[in-house]
Design an enzyme around this catalytic site. Structure first.
Site, short mmCIF file in Angstrom:
data_model
loop_
_atom_site.label_atom_id
_atom_site.label_comp_id
_atom_site.label_asym_id
_atom_site.label_seq_id
_atom_site.Cartn_x
_atom_site.Cartn_y
_atom_site.Cartn_z
N HIS A 1 53.76 56.28 30.49
CA HIS A 1 53.36 55.04 29.82
C HIS A 1 54.05 54.95 28.45
CE1 HIS A 1 50.61 51.83 28.48
NE2 HIS A 1 50.71 52.44 27.31
N LYS B 1 42.64 48.98 43.31
CA LYS B 1 42.84 48.66 41.90
C LYS B 1 43.65 47.38 41.84
CE LYS B 1 42.61 53.01 39.37
NZ LYS B 1 43.35 53.99 38.56
N ARG C 1 40.00 60.85 41.10
CA ARG C 1 41.01 59.78 41.22
C ARG C 1 41.97 59.81 40.03
NH1 ARG C 1 40.52 53.60 43.56
NH2 ARG C 1 42.71 53.14 43.24
N HIS D 1 58.52 51.40 36.54
CA HIS D 1 57.27 52.17 36.47
C HIS D 1 57.42 53.54 37.14
CE1 HIS D 1 53.00 53.10 36.49
NE2 HIS D 1 53.06 53.29 37.80
N ARG E 1 33.93 33.68 44.16
CA ARG E 1 33.17 34.93 43.94
C ARG E 1 33.56 36.02 44.93
NH1 ARG E 1 29.09 31.05 42.99
NH2 ARG E 1 28.76 30.83 40.76
N ASN F 1 46.94 59.86 38.25
CA ASN F 1 47.68 59.41 37.07
C ASN F 1 48.62 60.48 36.53
OD1 ASN F 1 46.36 56.92 37.16
ND2 ASN F 1 44.63 57.71 35.97
N GLU G 1 56.33 58.48 43.29
CA GLU G 1 54.90 58.50 43.63
C GLU G 1 54.65 59.37 44.87
OE1 GLU G 1 52.72 57.11 41.62
OE2 GLU G 1 53.70 55.43 40.59
N GLU H 1 37.04 56.00 39.94
CA GLU H 1 37.59 56.94 38.95
C GLU H 1 36.51 57.43 37.99
OE1 GLU H 1 41.66 55.78 37.97
OE2 GLU H 1 41.43 56.78 36.05
N LYS I 1 45.96 59.69 49.42
CA LYS I 1 45.33 58.69 48.55
C LYS I 1 44.00 58.24 49.13
CE LYS I 1 45.54 54.91 45.51
NZ LYS I 1 46.28 54.02 44.66
N HIS J 1 51.49 59.80 34.14
CA HIS J 1 51.36 58.43 33.65
C HIS J 1 51.18 58.35 32.13
CE1 HIS J 1 51.15 57.50 37.86
NE2 HIS J 1 50.93 56.23 37.66
P1 NAD Z 1 57.44 44.91 42.35
O1 NAD Z 1 56.29 44.38 43.09
O2 NAD Z 1 57.87 44.19 41.13
O3 NAD Z 1 58.67 45.06 43.34
C1 NAD Z 1 59.89 45.56 42.85
C2 NAD Z 1 61.05 44.62 43.14
O4 NAD Z 1 61.39 44.71 44.51
C3 NAD Z 1 60.75 43.15 42.88
O5 NAD Z 1 61.91 42.55 42.37
C4 NAD Z 1 60.48 42.60 44.27
O6 NAD Z 1 60.77 41.23 44.36
C5 NAD Z 1 61.41 43.41 45.12
N1 NAD Z 1 61.01 43.65 46.50
C6 NAD Z 1 59.81 44.05 46.95
N2 NAD Z 1 59.87 44.34 48.26
C7 NAD Z 1 61.14 44.07 48.67
C8 NAD Z 1 61.81 44.19 49.89
N3 NAD Z 1 61.22 44.72 50.97
N4 NAD Z 1 63.09 43.79 49.94
C9 NAD Z 1 63.71 43.32 48.83
N5 NAD Z 1 63.15 43.23 47.63
C10 NAD Z 1 61.86 43.61 47.54
O7 NAD Z 1 57.19 46.42 41.87
P2 NAD Z 1 56.47 47.69 42.51
O8 NAD Z 1 57.22 48.85 42.00
O9 NAD Z 1 56.22 47.54 43.94
O10 NAD Z 1 55.04 47.62 41.81
C11 NAD Z 1 54.90 47.78 40.42
C12 NAD Z 1 53.56 47.25 40.04
O11 NAD Z 1 52.56 47.97 40.73
C13 NAD Z 1 53.23 47.38 38.56
O12 NAD Z 1 52.69 46.18 38.10
C14 NAD Z 1 52.17 48.48 38.51
O13 NAD Z 1 51.26 48.30 37.45
C15 NAD Z 1 51.50 48.28 39.84
N6 NAD Z 1 50.82 49.46 40.37
C16 NAD Z 1 49.56 49.30 40.85
C17 NAD Z 1 48.89 50.37 41.38
C18 NAD Z 1 47.52 50.18 41.94
O14 NAD Z 1 46.87 51.18 42.32
N7 NAD Z 1 47.04 48.97 42.08
C19 NAD Z 1 49.51 51.63 41.46
C20 NAD Z 1 50.82 51.76 40.99
C21 NAD Z 1 51.48 50.66 40.44
N1 GLY Z 2 47.58 54.48 41.25
C1 GLY Z 2 46.45 55.13 40.73
C2 GLY Z 2 45.19 54.81 41.42
O1 GLY Z 2 45.18 54.07 42.38
O2 GLY Z 2 44.17 55.28 41.02
#
Ligand code: NAD
Ligand code: GLY
Length: 367
Positions: free
Chosen positions: A253, A143, A242, A267, A121, A246, A185, A237, A227, A249
Site C-alpha cells: 500500500h 469484499k 482473513r 495493485h 436494499r 493481506n 496473489e 475479518e 480463500k 499489503h
Molecule cells: P481491473 O479490474 O482494473 O482489470 C485490469 C485491466 O484488465 C483493466 O484494464 C481491464 O479492463 C482489463 N481486463 C480485465 N479482464 C480482461 C480480459 N479478460 N481481457 C482483456 N482485458 C481485461 O484490475 P484487477 O487487477 O482485476 O482488480 C484490481 C481491483 O481489485 C482494485 O480496485 C483492488 O482494490 C480490487 N481488489 C479487491 C479485492 C476484494 O477482495 N474485493 C481483492 C483484491 C483486489
Molecule cells: N483480498 C483480501 C480479502 O478478501 O480479504
C-alpha cells in the site's frame, strides 16, 4: 470442472472453475435469469474481448443480455460511476430477486458488488471474473467497495455473490503484465500457509504465466479453495485469519500510494514487492531465515514482478513510506497490524511492530 463451495450458512455459494465455462454460460447461469434476461456490467476492455462470447452463449439458451459498459480503470470504482450504474439499473427495473452479472476484473467486481448491496436494499449479483487477480482473490469473499478522496476501498460492504463462474480461458486476452500482477496473489497463498504450493509455484509459475491451461487451472482451483476456507472461517475479518490475506499489503500500500495508485505500479505488483519486503523485514527481525527471504525474492524476480523499492519504481525513504502506512485503513488503536513470517507458509499477524524498525529497514532498502 471443479466446484469449490464457500460455506457461509444462508449466504453459501459455489465457485465453478472450468476452461471454456463462458461458452456454456447458459447452463451455468439460467437459474439466475429471471424473465429470460440478465444485466451484465463490464468495462470497455472486457466488453471488446469477452462480452460477445458471453452474449452468444446466453442467447443459445434463450437468455437475453442487457449490457452496461463502463470505462476501464480504477477511477470507475467511484461515487460517480456508482451513481451512473445505479441509475441504469433502476431504469432497467432491477428487483431484489434479480442477479446482476459482474463481468470483469476486481474493479467491476467490487463496484457491482457494492451497487448490488444497496440497490433496493440488496439484490443478487454474480461474479464472472476475467483477470487472474479477480479469479484467485477479489471475486470470492464478498469484499465490495468504491474509492473516495480519503483513500482506496474506504466505502463498501461485505456482500457475498450468489455464484462465481471462473473461465480461465478469458485470461487469453488479458495483457501479460496484468496476468503477472494477478500471479502475485497466487504466490501469496503459498507464502501464507501452504509451503508445498509455493514450491509448486517455483516449478510451474513460468508455465502458468505463459498460459498453460493445466497449470493455470490448478493454480486457480488451489487458490480459491484456500480463500474459500479462510472466508468461511472469518467472513468479516474479525478473528485475524482473513487478515492473513493481506500479506504484503501494508508495504505494498505504501508503494502504491507513493506511485500515486497509478499504472506505474499495479495493485498485484505492489503486493509482490510488499511480500518480498515483509519476508526481508521478518529476516531482519530474526523471525525467519535469510535463505527463505532470498527464496521468496528470487521467485518474484524470476516471475518478472517487482521485489524491492527500485523495481517498484519507488525512490522514497522510510519516513515517507511509513507515513503512507499510517493512513492505511487497517490502522487499529494507533498501531498498524503487520503480517510477518517465520518462514515460507508461516505467516502471522503481529500487532506490535515498532515503526522505527520499519523505517530503519526501509532506509536500508532504499540504499
Ligand atoms: P481491473 O479490474 O482494473 O482489470 C485490469 C485491466 O484488465 C483493466 O484494464 C481491464 O479492463 C482489463 N481486463 C480485465 N479482464 C480482461 C480480459 N479478460 N481481457 C482483456 N482485458 C481485461 O484490475 P484487477 O487487477 O482485476 O482488480 C484490481 C481491483 O481489485 C482494485 O480496485 C483492488 O482494490 C480490487 N481488489 C479487491 C479485492 C476484494 O477482495 N474485493 C481483492 C483484491 C483486489
Ligand atoms: N483480498 C483480501 C480479502 O478478501 O480479504
Amino acid at each position: 470442472m471443479a466446484i469449490v463451495p464457500v460455506a457461509l450458512g444462508s449466504r453459501s455459494y459455489d465457485i465453478l472453475i472450468e476452461e471454456g465455462a463462458l461458452d456454456r454460460a447458459a447452463d451455468h447461469l439460467a437459474r439466475f435469469a429471471r424473465g429470460g434476461r440478465l444485466v451484465v456490467v463490464t468495462d470497455e476492455n472486457v466488453a471488446a474481448a469477452q462480452l460477445s462470447r458471453l452474449e452468444a452463449a446466453l442467447a443459445s439458451g434463450g437468455i437475453s443480455v442487457e449490457p452496461i459498459v463502463l470505462p476501464a480503470g480504477e477511477s470507475t470504482k467511484s461515487w460517480r460511476f456508482l451513481e451512473t450504474l445505479l441509475d441504469r439499473l433502476l431504469v432497467l427495473e432491477i428487483e431484489r430477486g434479480d442477479h446482476i452479472v459482474a463481468l470483469g476484473g476486481g474493479v467491476i467486481g467490487d463496484l457491482v458488488g457494492f451497487a448490488a448491496s444497496i440497490l433496493k436494499r440488496g439484490c443478487g449479483f454474480l461474479q464472472v471474473p476475467t483477470t487472474l487477480l479477480a479469479q484467485v482473490d477479489s471475486s470470492v469473499g464478498g469484499k465490495t467497495a468504491i474509492n473516495s478522496k480519503a483513500g482506496k476501498n474506504l466505502i463498501g460492504a461485505f456482500y457475498q455473490p450468489a455464484f462465481v463462474l471462473i473461465d480461465p480461458s478469458t485470461l487469453d486476452s488479458l495483457p501479460v503484465r496484468e496476468v503477472r500482477a494477478g500471479y502475485a496473489e497466487v504466490v501469496k497463498y503459498g507464502l501464507i500457509d501452504d509451503p508445498d504450493f509455493f514450491t509448486w509455484c517455483e516449478s510451474h509459475g513460468t508455465a502458468l504465466l505463459s498460459g498453460d491451461p493445466t497449470a493455470r487451472l490448478y493454480a486457480i482451483e488451489r487458490s480459491v479453495s484456500a480463500k474459500a476456507a479462510i472466508v468461511a472461517d472469518d467472513e468479516r475479518e474479525t478473528s485475524g485469519r482473513r487478515a492473513l490475506l493481506n500479506l504484503g499489503h501494508t508495504f505494498g500500500h505504501a508503494l502504491e500510494a507513493e506511485t500515486g495508485f497509478s499504472n506505474t505500479l499495479l495493485h498485484g505488483e505492489g503486493v509482490a514487492a510488499g511480500m518480498a519486503l515483509a519476508f526481508r523485514f521478518s529476516a531482519r527481525q530474526g523471525l525467519c531465515s535469510d535463505a527463505e527471504a532470498t527464496r521468496v525474492t528470487a521467485h518474484l524476480r524470476d516471475a518478472g514482478l517487482p521485489y524491492d523499492l527500485a523495481s517498484a519504481h519507488v525512490a522514497a525513504h522510510g519516513k515517507t513510506l511509513v507515513s503512507h502506512m499510517l493512513h492505511d485503513k487497517k490502522m487499529a488503536g494507533g498501531k498498524l497490524p503487520f503480517l510477518l513470517a517465520r518462514g515460507i507458509g508461516q505467516t502471522f499477524l503481529d500487532k506490535n511492530v515498532d515503526f522505527k524498525d520499519v523505517e530503519a529497514f526501509l532506509d536500508e532498502e532504499a540504499g
